[in-house]
Design a protein around this motif. Structure first.
Motif, PDB file in Angstrom:
ATOM      1  N   HIS A  20     -87.127  89.169 110.740  1.00  0.00           N
ATOM      2  CA  HIS A  20     -87.903  88.164 111.479  1.00  0.00           C
ATOM      3  C   HIS A  20     -87.139  87.704 112.726  1.00  0.00           C
ATOM      4  N   GLY A  21     -85.848  87.456 112.552  1.00  0.00           N
ATOM      5  CA  GLY A  21     -85.034  86.995 113.671  1.00  0.00           C
ATOM      6  C   GLY A  21     -84.954  88.025 114.780  1.00  0.00           C
ATOM      7  N   LEU A  22     -84.838  89.286 114.418  1.00  0.00           N
ATOM      8  CA  LEU A  22     -84.773  90.353 115.420  1.00  0.00           C
ATOM      9  C   LEU A  22     -86.070  90.415 116.225  1.00  0.00           C
ATOM     10  N   ALA A  23     -87.205  90.295 115.544  1.00  0.00           N
ATOM     11  CA  ALA A  23     -88.496  90.336 116.239  1.00  0.00           C
ATOM     12  C   ALA A  23     -88.638  89.156 117.191  1.00  0.00           C
ATOM     13  N   VAL A  24     -88.271  87.968 116.725  1.00  0.00           N
ATOM     14  CA  VAL A  24     -88.389  86.767 117.558  1.00  0.00           C
ATOM     15  C   VAL A  24     -87.486  86.868 118.784  1.00  0.00           C
ATOM     16  N   LEU A  25     -86.239  87.238 118.585  1.00  0.00           N
ATOM     17  CA  LEU A  25     -85.309  87.337 119.704  1.00  0.00           C
ATOM     18  C   LEU A  25     -85.741  88.393 120.709  1.00  0.00           C
ATOM     19  N   THR A  26     -86.239  89.513 120.214  1.00  0.00           N
ATOM     20  CA  THR A  26     -86.686  90.582 121.110  1.00  0.00           C
ATOM     21  C   THR A  26     -87.797  90.099 122.030  1.00  0.00           C
ATOM     22  N   VAL A  27     -88.768  89.403 121.465  1.00  0.00           N
ATOM     23  CA  VAL A  27     -89.888  88.919 122.274  1.00  0.00           C
ATOM     24  C   VAL A  27     -89.443  87.822 123.230  1.00  0.00           C
ATOM     25  N   MET A  28     -88.649  86.885 122.748  1.00  0.00           N
ATOM     26  CA  MET A  28     -88.224  85.779 123.599  1.00  0.00           C
ATOM     27  C   MET A  28     -87.384  86.265 124.767  1.00  0.00           C
ATOM     28  N   LEU A  29     -86.434  87.137 124.498  1.00  0.00           N
ATOM     29  CA  LEU A  29     -85.585  87.635 125.571  1.00  0.00           C
ATOM     30  C   LEU A  29     -86.354  88.560 126.506  1.00  0.00           C
ATOM     31  N   GLY A  30     -87.372  89.211 125.983  1.00  0.00           N
ATOM     32  CA  GLY A  30     -88.182  90.077 126.827  1.00  0.00           C
ATOM     33  C   GLY A  30     -89.024  89.309 127.823  1.00  0.00           C
ATOM     34  N   PHE A  31     -89.392  88.073 127.453  1.00  0.00           N
ATOM     35  CA  PHE A  31     -90.243  87.285 128.344  1.00  0.00           C
ATOM     36  C   PHE A  31     -89.458  86.250 129.144  1.00  0.00           C
ATOM     37  N   SER A  32     -88.302  85.837 128.663  1.00  0.00           N
ATOM     38  CA  SER A  32     -87.572  84.768 129.349  1.00  0.00           C
ATOM     39  C   SER A  32     -86.070  84.965 129.205  1.00  0.00           C
ATOM     40  N   LEU A  33     -85.498  85.729 130.108  1.00  0.00           N
ATOM     41  CA  LEU A  33     -84.053  85.968 130.075  1.00  0.00           C
ATOM     42  C   LEU A  33     -83.272  84.709 130.442  1.00  0.00           C
TER      43      LEU A  33
ATOM     44  N   VAL B 137     -86.176  79.584 118.591  1.00  0.00           N
ATOM     45  CA  VAL B 137     -85.999  80.616 117.561  1.00  0.00           C
ATOM     46  C   VAL B 137     -86.231  80.019 116.179  1.00  0.00           C
ATOM     47  N   PHE B 138     -85.657  78.846 115.931  1.00  0.00           N
ATOM     48  CA  PHE B 138     -85.844  78.186 114.629  1.00  0.00           C
ATOM     49  C   PHE B 138     -87.312  77.893 114.370  1.00  0.00           C
ATOM     50  N   LEU B 139     -88.014  77.350 115.367  1.00  0.00           N
ATOM     51  CA  LEU B 139     -89.421  76.992 115.191  1.00  0.00           C
ATOM     52  C   LEU B 139     -90.278  78.226 114.927  1.00  0.00           C
ATOM     53  N   LEU B 140     -90.012  79.307 115.644  1.00  0.00           N
ATOM     54  CA  LEU B 140     -90.794  80.516 115.441  1.00  0.00           C
ATOM     55  C   LEU B 140     -90.512  81.143 114.081  1.00  0.00           C
ATOM     56  N   LEU B 141     -89.254  81.111 113.654  1.00  0.00           N
ATOM     57  CA  LEU B 141     -88.922  81.627 112.326  1.00  0.00           C
ATOM     58  C   LEU B 141     -89.594  80.797 111.240  1.00  0.00           C
ATOM     59  N   TRP B 142     -89.632  79.497 111.443  1.00  0.00           N
ATOM     60  CA  TRP B 142     -90.292  78.647 110.461  1.00  0.00           C
ATOM     61  C   TRP B 142     -91.789  78.924 110.421  1.00  0.00           C
ATOM     62  N   LEU B 143     -92.412  79.142 111.566  1.00  0.00           N
ATOM     63  CA  LEU B 143     -93.831  79.423 111.598  1.00  0.00           C
ATOM     64  C   LEU B 143     -94.148  80.739 110.878  1.00  0.00           C
ATOM     65  N   ILE B 144     -93.303  81.739 111.055  1.00  0.00           N
ATOM     66  CA  ILE B 144     -93.485  83.004 110.345  1.00  0.00           C
ATOM     67  C   ILE B 144     -93.485  82.780 108.843  1.00  0.00           C
ATOM     68  N   ASN B 145     -92.499  82.049 108.360  1.00  0.00           N
ATOM     69  CA  ASN B 145     -92.339  81.884 106.913  1.00  0.00           C
ATOM     70  C   ASN B 145     -93.338  80.905 106.324  1.00  0.00           C
ATOM     71  N   LEU B 146     -93.679  79.850 107.061  1.00  0.00           N
ATOM     72  CA  LEU B 146     -94.654  78.907 106.503  1.00  0.00           C
ATOM     73  C   LEU B 146     -96.026  79.569 106.386  1.00  0.00           C
ATOM     74  N   TYR B 147     -96.349  80.474 107.310  1.00  0.00           N
ATOM     75  CA  TYR B 147     -97.617  81.191 107.207  1.00  0.00           C
ATOM     76  C   TYR B 147     -97.649  82.010 105.922  1.00  0.00           C
ATOM     77  N   ASN B 148     -96.524  82.595 105.596  1.00  0.00           N
ATOM     78  CA  ASN B 148     -96.419  83.361 104.357  1.00  0.00           C
ATOM     79  C   ASN B 148     -96.526  82.433 103.148  1.00  0.00           C
ATOM     80  N   PHE B 149     -95.872  81.269 103.207  1.00  0.00           N
ATOM     81  CA  PHE B 149     -95.939  80.312 102.111  1.00  0.00           C
ATOM     82  C   PHE B 149     -97.375  79.823 101.883  1.00  0.00           C
ATOM     83  N   MET B 150     -98.120  79.648 102.974  1.00  0.00           N
ATOM     84  CA  MET B 150     -99.458  79.068 102.875  1.00  0.00           C
ATOM     85  C   MET B 150    -100.531  80.098 102.529  1.00  0.00           C
ATOM     86  N   ASP B 151    -100.150  81.350 102.415  1.00  0.00           N
ATOM     87  CA  ASP B 151    -101.097  82.398 102.041  1.00  0.00           C
ATOM     88  C   ASP B 151    -101.187  82.476 100.524  1.00  0.00           C
TER      89      ASP B 151
END
Length: 333
Positions: A107-120, A131-145
């Motif tokens: 999850h962290g690799l995906a988030v960092l790749t996108v963030m650095l790709g759009f905003s160096l 990064v923390f907020l996006l990682l939390w959103l990924i996991n909370l979506y999984n928790f809420m499923d």
């Protein structure tokens, strides 16, 4: 460059095509007995369902969303490919199980790749916070499923709000969001209570990633303010965040399956998925509309509306807690 003058005509078409394709793929997959055996969700003491149900929603949604984004706009390619990556990793988790460390690293690799790709230029505490907020959103979506129709409905309402908000300012972003919303509609055909398919980690994790990645991109381009994605997805964020805090205070392992989310307790008290999910849809719709309206207001009114909505969610949570304590005391749990 996508012509913004025709985007309002294109968005419904994108959503409709995605919905039809996802529904058709799921219908075909359900006809294959081997697919049912390959990804079954077997009920256990933490489950809210009683029938073995295939976790194949992500198999239909993710390919349609990714291919649609790749064909719609080159600017969305990093997000689309990162979503495909987390879906691939999550499919291994669905099938064989992966450690929390491996999942979080992916999850962290995906988030960092996108963030650095759009905003160096983004660095320091801002980078860490987002990064923390996006990682939390990924996991909370999984928790809420964990309920029939719940995650699919949040996806439809949340990404529809993204598409509407971005339609004029960022047609590429709006088209990507419309594809996700349409895919969710197609999935709901088979996930509406009683569900015949579940998302599985291969569906819920990429959707959480997309909610964060597209929300981040919209903020970065100044399409919407920082709070907009949080308000749009506030029913999920509030439930998962409060539940996490409670579990941490009790010394529990937050990544383990459980039945203590607010939506789970509502279903247990109600005895079925349908009533609580309909109530959740009302909250989702209000959150989406409120976010869209608030964007047009002066800053002071925006924060007043955010605070008022936060108090409403807190009061709803308090009421569910009170009902749950009474439910326990009556010995029906």
């Amino acid at each position: 460059m996508i012509d913004a003058s025709v985007i309002w005509l294109q968005l419904p078409s994108l959503a409709l095509v995605a919905a039809v394709l996802v529904a058709a793929i799921l219908r075909g997959l359900l006809a294959l007995e081997k697919v049912r055996q390959f990804a079954p969700d077997v009920p256990n003491h933490r489950s809210l369902h009683t029938q073995i149900t295939p976790r194949i929603g992500g198999w239909a949604m993710v390919p349609i969303i990714v291919l649609g984004m790749l064909g719609w706009a080159r600017t969305l390619w990093p997000i689309a490919l990162a979503a495909l990556f987390v879906a691939f990793v999550s499919q291994f988790d669905d099938r064989r199980g992966l450690s929390a460390r491996v999942r979080f690293a992916a999850h962290g690799l995906a988030v960092l790749t996108v963030m650095l790709g759009f905003s160096l230029s983004l660095a320091g505490w801002k980078l860490v916070l987002i990064v923390f907020l996006l990682l939390w959103l990924i996991n909370l979506y999984n928790f809420m499923d964990g309920a029939d129709g719940l995650a699919g409905g949040m996806t439809f309402f949340g990404f529809s709000a993204y598409a509407i908000a971005a339609a004029s300012a960022a047609p590429d972003l709006a088209g990507g969001a419309a594809l996700v919303a349409g895919a969710a509609a197609g999935f709901l055909v088979f996930n509406w209570p009683p569900a015949r398919v579940f998302l599985g980690d291969a569906g819920s994790v990429p959707l959480g990633f997309l909610a964060g990645a597209l929300g981040f991109l919209g903020w970065l381009r100044e399409v919407w303010p920082f709070w907009f994605p949080a308000l749009v997805f506030s029913p999920f964020i509030a439930d998962a965040s409060v539940t996490l805090c409670k579990r941490l205070l009790r010394g529990e392992k937050f990544w383990q399956a459980h039945r203590t989310h607010y939506y789970q307790r509502m279903i247990q008290m109600n005895g079925s998925h349908l009533g609580p999910v309909r109530m959740a849809y009302g909250l989702m719709a209000v959150s989406a509309v409120l976010a869209l309206i608030s964007m047009q207001m002066p800053i002071g009114i925006q924060w007043t509306m955010l605070a008022a909505w936060g108090l409403i969610l807190i009061s709803l949570g308090w009421r569910i807690d009170c009902r749950w304590r009474q439910y326990i005391q009556e010995g029906t749990y």
